[in-house]
Write a protein that holds these residues in place. Sequence first.
Motif, PDB file in Angstrom:
ATOM      1  N   SER A 226       0.967  -1.196  -0.089  1.00 57.41           N
ATOM      2  CA  SER A 226       0.069   0.031   0.109  1.00 57.41           C
ATOM      3  C   SER A 226       0.947   1.166  -0.030  1.00 57.41           C
ATOM      4  CB  SER A 226      -0.761   0.072   1.217  1.00 57.41           C
ATOM      5  OG  SER A 226       0.049  -0.027   2.531  1.00 57.41           O
ATOM      6  N   ALA A 227       2.190   1.118   0.204  1.00 61.64           N
ATOM      7  CA  ALA A 227       2.734   2.382   0.262  1.00 61.64           C
ATOM      8  C   ALA A 227       3.435   2.706  -1.168  1.00 61.64           C
ATOM      9  CB  ALA A 227       4.304   1.952   0.942  1.00 61.64           C
ATOM     10  N   SER A 228       3.183   1.785  -2.004  1.00 67.11           N
ATOM     11  CA  SER A 228       3.204   2.185  -3.332  1.00 67.11           C
ATOM     12  C   SER A 228       2.023   1.929  -4.172  1.00 67.11           C
ATOM     13  CB  SER A 228       4.462   1.461  -4.072  1.00 67.11           C
ATOM     14  OG  SER A 228       4.541   1.626  -5.319  1.00 67.11           O
ATOM     15  N   PRO A 229       1.554   2.950  -4.601  1.00 68.87           N
ATOM     16  CA  PRO A 229       0.153   2.670  -5.515  1.00 68.87           C
ATOM     17  C   PRO A 229       0.381   1.880  -6.680  1.00 68.87           C
ATOM     18  CG  PRO A 229       0.403   5.195  -4.701  1.00 68.87           C
ATOM     19  CD  PRO A 229       1.820   4.264  -4.407  1.00 68.87           C
ATOM     20  N   ASP A 230       1.617   1.735  -7.331  1.00 73.53           N
ATOM     21  CA  ASP A 230       1.821   1.263  -8.487  1.00 73.53           C
ATOM     22  C   ASP A 230       2.003  -0.447  -8.235  1.00 73.53           C
ATOM     23  OD1 ASP A 230       1.816   3.345 -10.131  1.00 73.53           O
ATOM     24  OD2 ASP A 230       4.048   3.705  -9.815  1.00 73.53           O
ATOM     25  N   LEU A 231       2.667  -0.682  -7.206  1.00 72.33           N
ATOM     26  CA  LEU A 231       2.532  -2.212  -6.853  1.00 72.33           C
ATOM     27  C   LEU A 231       1.405  -2.585  -6.269  1.00 72.33           C
ATOM     28  CD1 LEU A 231       5.933  -2.157  -4.692  1.00 72.33           C
ATOM     29  CD2 LEU A 231       5.620  -2.878  -7.003  1.00 72.33           C
TER      30      LEU A 231
ATOM     31  N   MET B 284      -0.733  -5.750  -8.270  1.00 69.86           N
ATOM     32  CA  MET B 284      -1.192  -7.131  -7.467  1.00 69.86           C
ATOM     33  C   MET B 284      -2.664  -7.327  -7.856  1.00 69.86           C
ATOM     34  SD  MET B 284      -1.109  -7.870  -3.478  1.00 69.86           S
ATOM     35  CE  MET B 284      -2.632  -6.883  -3.280  1.00 69.86           C
ATOM     36  N   LEU B 285      -3.703  -6.239  -7.614  1.00 69.31           N
ATOM     37  CA  LEU B 285      -4.840  -6.148  -7.916  1.00 69.31           C
ATOM     38  C   LEU B 285      -5.175  -6.618  -9.247  1.00 69.31           C
ATOM     39  CD1 LEU B 285      -6.134  -3.036  -5.920  1.00 69.31           C
ATOM     40  CD2 LEU B 285      -6.203  -5.286  -5.304  1.00 69.31           C
ATOM     41  N   ALA B 286      -4.334  -6.173 -10.275  1.00 70.65           N
ATOM     42  CA  ALA B 286      -4.456  -6.639 -11.714  1.00 70.65           C
ATOM     43  C   ALA B 286      -4.250  -8.286 -11.838  1.00 70.65           C
ATOM     44  CB  ALA B 286      -3.314  -5.983 -12.836  1.00 70.65           C
TER      45      ALA B 286
ATOM     46  N   ASP C 119       6.485 -17.412  -5.631  1.00 66.30           N
ATOM     47  CA  ASP C 119       6.785 -17.433  -7.245  1.00 66.30           C
ATOM     48  C   ASP C 119       7.183 -16.388  -7.992  1.00 66.30           C
ATOM     49  OD1 ASP C 119       6.658 -20.471  -6.422  1.00 66.30           O
ATOM     50  OD2 ASP C 119       4.664 -20.510  -7.434  1.00 66.30           O
ATOM     51  N   GLY C 120       6.729 -15.128  -7.357  1.00 64.90           N
ATOM     52  CA  GLY C 120       7.171 -13.946  -7.934  1.00 64.90           C
ATOM     53  C   GLY C 120       6.021 -13.361  -9.105  1.00 64.90           C
ATOM     54  N   ARG C 121       4.901 -14.152  -8.988  1.00 69.57           N
ATOM     55  CA  ARG C 121       3.671 -13.587  -9.765  1.00 69.57           C
ATOM     56  C   ARG C 121       3.263 -12.059  -9.150  1.00 69.57           C
ATOM     57  NH1 ARG C 121       2.498 -19.169  -9.109  1.00 69.57           N
ATOM     58  NH2 ARG C 121       3.051 -20.362 -10.964  1.00 69.57           N
ATOM     59  N   ILE C 122       3.378 -11.864  -7.841  1.00 70.43           N
ATOM     60  CA  ILE C 122       3.051 -10.505  -7.298  1.00 70.43           C
ATOM     61  C   ILE C 122       4.339  -9.624  -6.928  1.00 70.43           C
ATOM     62  CG2 ILE C 122       2.166  -9.225  -5.438  1.00 70.43           C
ATOM     63  CD1 ILE C 122       0.439 -11.947  -4.767  1.00 70.43           C
TER      64      ILE C 122
END
Length: 537
Positions: A417-422, A426-428, A479-482
């Motif tokens: 949540s500290a980074s809107p892009d990250l 994740m939501l995508a 696994d790095g998907r997020i």
Amino acid sequence: MSKVSTEPKSKRTPVRLRHKIEKASAAKQRKTRKLAKKNPEWRSRLKKDPGIPNLFPYKDKILQQIEEKKRLKEEEALRRRAEVKATGAVSAGTEHAPVAENGDNEEDLLDETMTDEDDPDSSNPMAALLASAKAQAAEYGEASEDDDNDDSMGHINTDYGLDASTTLSQPHDSSRRSFDKVYKSILSSSDIILYVLDARDPNGTRSREIEREITAADSGSKRLILILNKIDLVPPSVLKSWLTHLRRYFPTLPLRASTSASNARTFEHKSLTVKGTSETLLRALKTYAQGKNLKRSTTVGIIGYPNVGKSSVINALTSCLGSGSARSQSQACPVGAEAGITTALREVKLDNKLKLLDSPGIVFPGCTTASNHISSSSARTKKKDEDQPRLILLNAIPPKQITDPIPAVTLLLSRLSASPDLMQNMLAVYGVPPLVAGPNGDKTTDFLIQVARKRGRLGKGGVPNLVAAAMTVVTDWRDGRIQGWVEPPLGDPDERGHDEKMVVKEWAEEFKLDGLWGGEAEKGEKVDGEGDAVMVG
């Protein structure tokens, strides 16, 4: 005019048409099963009894008959129990009757019972076995207390390993002292220590106390190199910042020890490939071994948290020996996505000058927890509960041993949540809309409910299974998907002394790291391959 045939036509169809019908039927059944799997609604395979229709005229009478049969069945069961009890009482009375005729009173019986209990070996073998087990348990408890008080190595803290409640690699041998022995064995027999860190959270997988112990061992003759693994999961700018920060303390090399998992969202660095980074590390180790001119082979010990890629580092180094060798065709050490694959020390010989030691993953103490000894059991339990989410996000706990993954998802959401892009990335991944905070400001429940519906993690009646959804999120993070990483500290709160700077410089010269990404980051120059990066979805 041609004659019209009056003979009846055959109803037999060609084999070609019959096979066509069978294929169409099989395709339709496959499509139906596929659509049924995608349907998130829970369905039971057991057919439900429809019961008696309400319009049936004799429904009430049938229900009364059913209830009467149940009542009679229960009465019969009670009657049989009473008969069994009465039969047991009569048989017990007949057994005690001869004892009364012989004149034995209750005191004699009690005396005999007490003598049997005092001498368990005389007549009761189970009592003897129980007494022996109790005695051995008491001796083991006293011995373990003595070992806890006496077992030490210099000023090494015994909290380096794990206790029985935080088993991370081998369930049958999970005592804290067993992991201490592994670490002490690596430290005593190694000339070079490779400390493998996760590039997404290097400080989370790093212990300054361990680094001080390594540099102080054998009058400072040990050499320590920090290995920043899984660099494909962080962007080039973050990698460069971490290299600059870590090289203030010890020589640090980036490494991509293995390929990423399927569907992982990675950053494709230009020249920091699996082959290029592993060859760089091998060249540095060989340079040090040749410079020392030892009559024996140089031993390289590899330590780190569980699942940071220690065994993958060894496999990457062995693959550099040549594509034609038999060793490069097969893995020298078994690897896996889960923690706990390596359960014992493993020795791998590269050549006559280098020997590698693989070790099980050990959760080392951090700088803040190494000096604070927690004595009470309640405080230890509380601290274990607080550390559990952090260790889950560090992939240090096998999935089978995770009891509650929901706090780990809460911690992950708070970090992202500290980074809107990250957070948006994740939501995508799950295709869910922006999260809605609950009454207590908690967004975890809303997030897990949406993930459960999207991934089909539903229980009976279509109720979302939050634990299964949380495990799905933890697996995707592993696994790095997020995407997610920790930014390096801006300042340097630990000011180094002149002696420490000289030691780091001398070590870098021993390994000849100047041309191997050793000094470019300090001068602000671009690390090889960090100019361009492409995010692979």
